[in-house]
Design an enzyme around this catalytic site. Structure first.
Site, PDB file in Angstrom:
ATOM      1  N   GLY A  32      -9.581  -9.760  -0.579  1.00 38.25           N
ATOM      2  CA  GLY A  32      -8.361 -10.228   0.079  1.00 38.25           C
ATOM      3  C   GLY A  32      -7.983 -11.659  -0.258  1.00 38.25           C
ATOM      4  O   GLY A  32      -6.823 -11.939  -0.569  1.00 38.25           O
ATOM      5  N   LYS A  89     -20.319 -16.789   2.011  1.00 41.89           N
ATOM      6  CA  LYS A  89     -21.760 -16.572   2.127  1.00 41.89           C
ATOM      7  C   LYS A  89     -22.362 -15.857   0.943  1.00 41.89           C
ATOM      8  O   LYS A  89     -21.824 -14.869   0.460  1.00 41.89           O
ATOM      9  CB  LYS A  89     -22.040 -15.744   3.375  1.00 41.89           C
ATOM     10  CG  LYS A  89     -21.745 -16.514   4.634  1.00 41.89           C
ATOM     11  CD  LYS A  89     -22.171 -15.715   5.823  1.00 41.89           C
ATOM     12  CE  LYS A  89     -22.084 -16.579   7.087  1.00 41.89           C
ATOM     13  NZ  LYS A  89     -22.393 -15.795   8.260  1.00 41.89           N
ATOM     14  N   ARG A 138       0.826  -1.225   0.000  1.00 38.95           N
ATOM     15  CA  ARG A 138       0.000   0.000   0.000  1.00 38.95           C
ATOM     16  C   ARG A 138       0.852   1.264   0.000  1.00 38.95           C
ATOM     17  O   ARG A 138       0.483   2.257  -0.620  1.00 38.95           O
ATOM     18  CB  ARG A 138      -0.932  -0.004   1.198  1.00 38.95           C
ATOM     19  CG  ARG A 138      -2.050  -0.990   0.990  1.00 38.95           C
ATOM     20  CD  ARG A 138      -3.006  -0.939   2.130  1.00 38.95           C
ATOM     21  NE  ARG A 138      -4.214  -1.657   1.777  1.00 38.95           N
ATOM     22  CZ  ARG A 138      -4.999  -2.245   2.655  1.00 38.95           C
ATOM     23  NH1 ARG A 138      -4.716  -2.208   3.928  1.00 38.95           N
ATOM     24  NH2 ARG A 138      -6.081  -2.876   2.255  1.00 38.95           N
TER      25      ARG A 138
HETATM   26  P1  AMP Z   1     -15.725 -14.229   1.723  1.00 37.07           P
HETATM   27  O1  AMP Z   1     -15.078 -13.383   2.775  1.00 37.07           O
HETATM   28  O2  AMP Z   1     -17.220 -14.208   1.768  1.00 37.07           O
HETATM   29  O3  AMP Z   1     -15.180 -13.962   0.346  1.00 37.07           O
HETATM   30  O4  AMP Z   1     -15.368 -15.729   2.091  1.00 37.07           O
HETATM   31  C1  AMP Z   1     -14.061 -16.225   2.177  1.00 37.07           C
HETATM   32  C2  AMP Z   1     -14.069 -17.466   2.988  1.00 37.07           C
HETATM   33  O5  AMP Z   1     -14.922 -18.429   2.398  1.00 37.07           O
HETATM   34  C3  AMP Z   1     -12.728 -18.148   3.097  1.00 37.07           C
HETATM   35  O6  AMP Z   1     -12.255 -18.008   4.407  1.00 37.07           O
HETATM   36  C4  AMP Z   1     -13.008 -19.604   2.755  1.00 37.07           C
HETATM   37  O7  AMP Z   1     -12.435 -20.515   3.651  1.00 37.07           O
HETATM   38  C5  AMP Z   1     -14.516 -19.683   2.871  1.00 37.07           C
HETATM   39  N1  AMP Z   1     -15.094 -20.764   2.055  1.00 37.07           N
HETATM   40  C6  AMP Z   1     -14.905 -20.993   0.764  1.00 37.07           C
HETATM   41  N2  AMP Z   1     -15.534 -22.127   0.378  1.00 37.07           N
HETATM   42  C7  AMP Z   1     -16.124 -22.628   1.477  1.00 37.07           C
HETATM   43  C8  AMP Z   1     -16.913 -23.788   1.725  1.00 37.07           C
HETATM   44  N3  AMP Z   1     -17.202 -24.644   0.749  1.00 37.07           N
HETATM   45  N4  AMP Z   1     -17.360 -23.987   2.978  1.00 37.07           N
HETATM   46  C9  AMP Z   1     -17.062 -23.110   3.962  1.00 37.07           C
HETATM   47  N5  AMP Z   1     -16.331 -22.003   3.790  1.00 37.07           N
HETATM   48  C10 AMP Z   1     -15.857 -21.753   2.555  1.00 37.07           C
END
Ligand code: AMP
Length: 397
Positions: A354, A198, A35
């Site tokens: 990230g 999610k 950054r």
């Molecule tokens: P986000 O911050 O919503 O982009 O989510 C990122 C997180 O999603 C990461 O820490 C991953 O470990 C988690 N993730 C990805 N695929 C899965 C899955 N199939 N089940 C649970 N967590 C997941």
């Protein structure tokens, strides 16, 4: 909109809002200076014009008063080395010294102000606070894309005091140009790859992208809410019951708009959320009750890579699986490779968030991507179609 490359700041004192919110280790050493490095072109441009600069930033989330852990002190020697110049560090933002230094500032000199978030007025977007900051300089540049979705004193309010002398920094300008290219001037076929935990956090992006993309690839934990919405069995995979109906509506909307939706057809499942469980590859819509899907399977990786390789524009946000665990990182890795190889073949690619950026860097593929965004939250809000307060403040007449 005047660009800073067309402005000569000679003799001016220029306030620059930078994003020096860098990661520090427990010894308060900078572990990644990206950054800071990315803000250098704007700082150098202003200095080379024969102006002086007053840098403003935040670091972390202090509670609203001084906390040593969030002081910008570690930035001072590092920035000094990078710019090969002395840095005047003002700890007391509005103490007499700050005004004295600012008043005496000569061309080429640099002030770095202490973490603005030590003052609750910063986050509150306080007008008086912004006015005091503004009184230190003759012009204002916002180069902190990562905080431009926040309506804070130094990212938004301050701009109103410079109706004729407010600008985007080179970094922020580049982010917006790339995001605009993606959303409003993209070459077809346009493929969005959306992953992560999610669906609730990505609904607005998916909805905003539906009218713009040809292909929508959905992976990660959120894919299981879609698979369940379409009647699949997902066992103990991550599910948001209250979003099943929204997922169904989005699928219908994609069908209506002629968007090809690609969900994983196979998944790597495990009986525990760890590297130690029993794992299998199964159809993603036939997961046993005691198993959970933690990554996309090999057939899905292959299929998704084919779609990506046939695309001219690619947007990727969010991992395909629990890539933090070794056994479930392959899906994310294969997306990183596919996006990079499509870019080498001539596609325009944009990656943000990230986790996706971390995955690219882990495989040394960051350089192969057309545009890697520096602002996770800010990029997401832009992609959701929201107007960023830090951008609006500069554009407002
Ligand atoms: P986000 O911050 O919503 O982009 O989510 C990122 C997180 O999603 C990461 O820490 C991953 O470990 C988690 N993730 C990805 N695929 C899965 C899955 N199939 N089940 C649970 N967590 C997941």
């Amino acid at each position: 909109m005047t660009k800073i490359k067309d402005v000569n700041f000679k003799g001016k004192k220029v306030l620059i809002r930078v994003d020096f919110n860098v990661p520090l280790n427990h010894n308060r050493q900078i572990t990644d200076d990206t950054r800071i490095v990315e803000s250098l072109p704007t700082i150098k441009k202003v200095l080379n014009d024969g102006a002086s600069v007053i840098l403003m930033s935040h670091l972390g989330r202090p509670k609203g008063g001084f906390e040593e852990d969030y002081s910008l002190t570690p930035i001072v020697p590092h920035l000094s080395k990078l710019l090969n110049s002395n840095i005047i560090f003002t700890r007391d933002l509005f103490g007499p010294k700050t005004f004295e230094y600012a008043a005496k500032l000569k061309p080429g000199e640099i002030i770095l102000m202490e973490n603005l978030r030590f003052y609750p007025e910063e986050i509150a977007g306080d007008v008086e606070f912004a006015k005091k900051l503004a009184s230190l300089g003759d012009a204002y540049i916002n180069d902190a894309f990562g905080t431009s979705h926040r309506e804070h004193a130094s990212t938004a309010t301050i701009a109103r005091f410079f109706p004729k002398a407010k600008y985007f920094g080179l970094l922020l300008e580049n982010e917006i140009e790339n995001l605009e290219k993606l959303l409003n001037n993209s070459k077809e076929p346009f493929t969005a790859i959306i992953g992560g935990a999610k669906v609730s956090s990505k609904i607005d992006i998916i909805k905003n992208l539906i009218p713009k993309v040809d292909n929508m690839i959905i992976g990660g934990g959120m894919a299981f809410t879609f698979i369940k919405a379409l009647g699949g069995k997902v066992g103990e995979s991550l599910i948001e019951e209250d979003k099943i109906q929204v997922a169904r509506e989005m699928v219908q909307e994609m069908m209506l708009k002629g968007v090809n939706l690609y969900l994983p057809t196979d998944a790597i499942v495990s009986d525990t959320f760890s590297n130690d469980g029993h794992i299998h590859v199964v159809p993603a819509d036939h997961i046993k009750d005691n198993m959970m899907g933690l990554d996309i399977g090999p057939k899905s990786c292959k299929r998704f890579a084919e779609i990506i390789n046939n695309s001219q524009t690619i947007l990727w946000n969010g991992p395909m699986g629990v890539f933090e665990l070794d056994r479930f990182k392959q899906g994310t890795k294969s997306m990183a490779i596919a996006v990079a190889s499509a870019t080498i073949s001539g596609a325009f690619s944009a990656v943000g968030g990230g986790d996706s950026v971390a995955a690219l860097n882990q495989y040394n593929l960051g350089d192969q991507i057309s545009y890697v965004s520096t602002g996770g939250g800010a990029m997401l809000e832009y992609l959701e179609g929201k107007e960023l307060p830090g951008v609006k403040a500069i554009l407002d007449k």
